[in-house]
Design a protein around this motif. Sequence first.
Motif, PDB file in Angstrom:
ATOM      1  N   ALA B 431      -4.200  -0.146  43.589  1.00 36.70           N
ATOM      2  CA  ALA B 431      -4.469  -0.903  42.361  1.00 36.70           C
ATOM      3  C   ALA B 431      -5.669  -0.324  41.618  1.00 36.70           C
ATOM      4  O   ALA B 431      -5.617  -0.128  40.396  1.00 36.70           O
ATOM      5  CB  ALA B 431      -4.707  -2.367  42.699  1.00 36.70           C
ATOM      6  N   VAL B 432      -6.749  -0.028  42.354  1.00 35.12           N
ATOM      7  CA  VAL B 432      -7.947   0.495  41.693  1.00 35.12           C
ATOM      8  C   VAL B 432      -7.664   1.888  41.119  1.00 35.12           C
ATOM      9  O   VAL B 432      -8.052   2.209  39.991  1.00 35.12           O
ATOM     10  CB  VAL B 432      -9.139   0.539  42.681  1.00 35.12           C
ATOM     11  N   GLY B 433      -6.942   2.710  41.870  1.00 35.18           N
ATOM     12  CA  GLY B 433      -6.600   4.049  41.401  1.00 35.18           C
ATOM     13  C   GLY B 433      -5.761   3.996  40.142  1.00 35.18           C
ATOM     14  O   GLY B 433      -6.007   4.726  39.173  1.00 35.18           O
ATOM     15  N   TYR B 434      -4.796   3.074  40.109  1.00 39.22           N
ATOM     16  CA  TYR B 434      -3.942   2.935  38.937  1.00 39.22           C
ATOM     17  C   TYR B 434      -4.782   2.550  37.718  1.00 39.22           C
ATOM     18  O   TYR B 434      -4.609   3.097  36.637  1.00 39.22           O
ATOM     19  CB  TYR B 434      -2.875   1.881  39.210  1.00 39.22           C
ATOM     20  N   SER B 435      -5.714   1.609  37.905  1.00 41.23           N
ATOM     21  CA  SER B 435      -6.531   1.165  36.767  1.00 41.23           C
ATOM     22  C   SER B 435      -7.380   2.302  36.226  1.00 41.23           C
ATOM     23  O   SER B 435      -7.513   2.452  35.010  1.00 41.23           O
ATOM     24  CB  SER B 435      -7.467   0.021  37.152  1.00 41.23           C
TER      25      SER B 435
END
Lengths: 284, 460
Positions: B431-435
């Motif tokens: 999730a953090v990588g996608y953001s």
Amino acid sequence: MAVKMTSGGTDATKGAIRIDDVVKVYDPDGAAVMAVDHCSLDIAAGEICMIVGPSGCGKTTLLNAIAGFHSISSGAIYMDGEMLCGPGKPIAEPGSDRIVVFQNGALFPWKTNLENVAFGPLMQGKLSKKEVYEKARAMMADAGLSGTEHNYPGEVSSGLRRRVEIVRALMNDPKVLLFDEPYRALDSLTKSVMHEALLDIYYRNKVTIFFITHDLEEAIFLGHKMVIMTTRPCKPKKILTIDIPHPRDYSVLTSRRFRELMEETSGAVHEEARKAFAAGEKEG
Amino acid sequence: MTPASPPPAPAGAADADMVDALRRALPFVSLGPDLLSRVAAIARRESLGPGRRIYNAGDASDDIYIVLSGSVQHTFGAEVGAKDALRILVPFEVFGWAALLEDRPGRLATATTLQHAELARINGEELMQLLSADPAAGQAVMNSFATLINTHYTVPETRARVREVVRLPAASRRALPSAGEMSALQLNLYRISLWLKSPKPYLMIVGFIIFIGLWYYASEVWKLPRFKEMPGPTVVVKEWFNPDPAYGLSVYTPEYYTHIWNSVRRVSIAFVLATALGVPFGLFLGWSPKFREYVFPVFETLRPIPILAWVPLAILMFTQTESSVIYLTFLASFFATALNTMLGVQSIDESYTRAAACLGASKWQVFREVIVPGSLPFVFTGLQISVGVAWFSLVAAEMVSGQYGLGYVINTSYTDVKYPTIVIGMITLGAVGYSTSALVRLLGDHLMQWRVRELALGAR
């Protein structure tokens, strides 16, 4: 087109080009390929000179030599008596007195049309920013381009893009415009509109035009003079004055003189095209 | 350029020419001769020289126009969302139809004569009154206006609602923001509402449901051989949102956020460093053949070395674990950014640099005005790859050395047999990588408006 014109558009005083015995040999991997073979040609100031020849015959090499993109192997090119390139100076300096309108268009896609038009004078720094943009707006309005100033080139039609590109060139008061088959990718209807628009701009801004094409109809419609080139190596095969009076419009295409000129030249062009085809020249 | 002040000829008796012209204008084709001549009677002729502005976007819209001769250039503002922003109008085409839209928004476009043009002007209100005398025929005219707007002017239907001849009560009409007053927020809300109306979000949800469903059945219901030890989704979710987690990590524990913060901080520092050094380095690699010949072979030899192979040297080079983790993360990002930037410079069509040279640009000006903006699309592709690679190498580095961070969580949970926590760490990473990569994309779109607009219009 309300401009009154009498005969050949040679009331410009600057921009005469003399190509004197130019040779260009490419030597990519030891195998010398002659692209231009002892080519001599005189273009008067303010003349529209159409260079016709099959694809890949070396016409663009000649244009690149005038523009200063490529060196020549021997011979010389002069503009208004001044040597652009020649003995001791194989490559001309590119400059805003000779501006190229490229085959696929070279408007900067990251600049708006107005910023593109203003580019030349802004880079040269001769005028203030305000003056440049005022002049750019005026010239765009003159060419029927108002309303597209803040569009990016990618947002307008290809026909409009070509017009913007010509206006961008004219902003610099060039002596010579070098056209490298600029309308090649356009459909024939857009092309006919572009031809009239180009003549319209030409009648108002007298410059010398060196125009490469392989479209015979285009050559006869636009030019004062037409040079049929031999296929590689390239040199003039036939030089012909097109004696249809300017200003011209599309009625010229159906005139008898136009058809006669077509008949007179198509044989020579076809012959060269056949030679080029037999030699397997690459498109380009 | 001043807007053309209208000194229209007085509306005289319907002349035959005008009737004839109207009959050839698309929306009026179906009108009977009687109504047609009455419409012609309220039309005023106007004759304008070339390059005259008829109206600007945002002006009040009172009249509609029909081209009688010459041509008019019609350019929408970018915010209208027309697929073709620019149209050249030829005789018997109709424009200025904003005067017939609900709530009469300001002009959506700018209209300018290209050549000397003769126009017919019809007041929108007067036209509506005339048409309401014969509601059936009138509505047919309005319907063909709607078609005209959607097809010829390629303006989305929802943005351009043509009025009904028999006016509906005001309450049932939808108020639509006009182009002029549409704020950035409204525009975004409008885009989101469009997105919600498209099938895309629902397909996305279905995709997630299938994925989680497969995971659930494989690990918790069927207990397939390879999935036996794997924590299932219910176990993970229960642990993740448990105020008192069995293995010590959930959204309620502060350590969870310490780990995220540490990873984000390391990636950010590494990414910023890699961009600040990689972009200029790549620009010079692409721009100067000499520089490339010196440096590129070395660069290409170092680039394929996996980040894990750098770990021992990194530990030797930096005494602190923190800087060695950042160094490892930086390294992978730097290579991705520099290589893509170099390719970006090389992708620039030679005719752009030649054109700039023709127009009198110096070498430095060519670099600033052509090389840098021309390579931006590739640079941003590179940066997106670089963010991904940064996360990838961060986790590798954190697993080997370091304290805190999501990679550290995953690694220590494995040795401490806290299996659900491993999955929590993985999902959080995703999730953090996608953001972060979405942020980079947004920044790129912001810096490359020209490209966004070009792509929005489709390849032409």
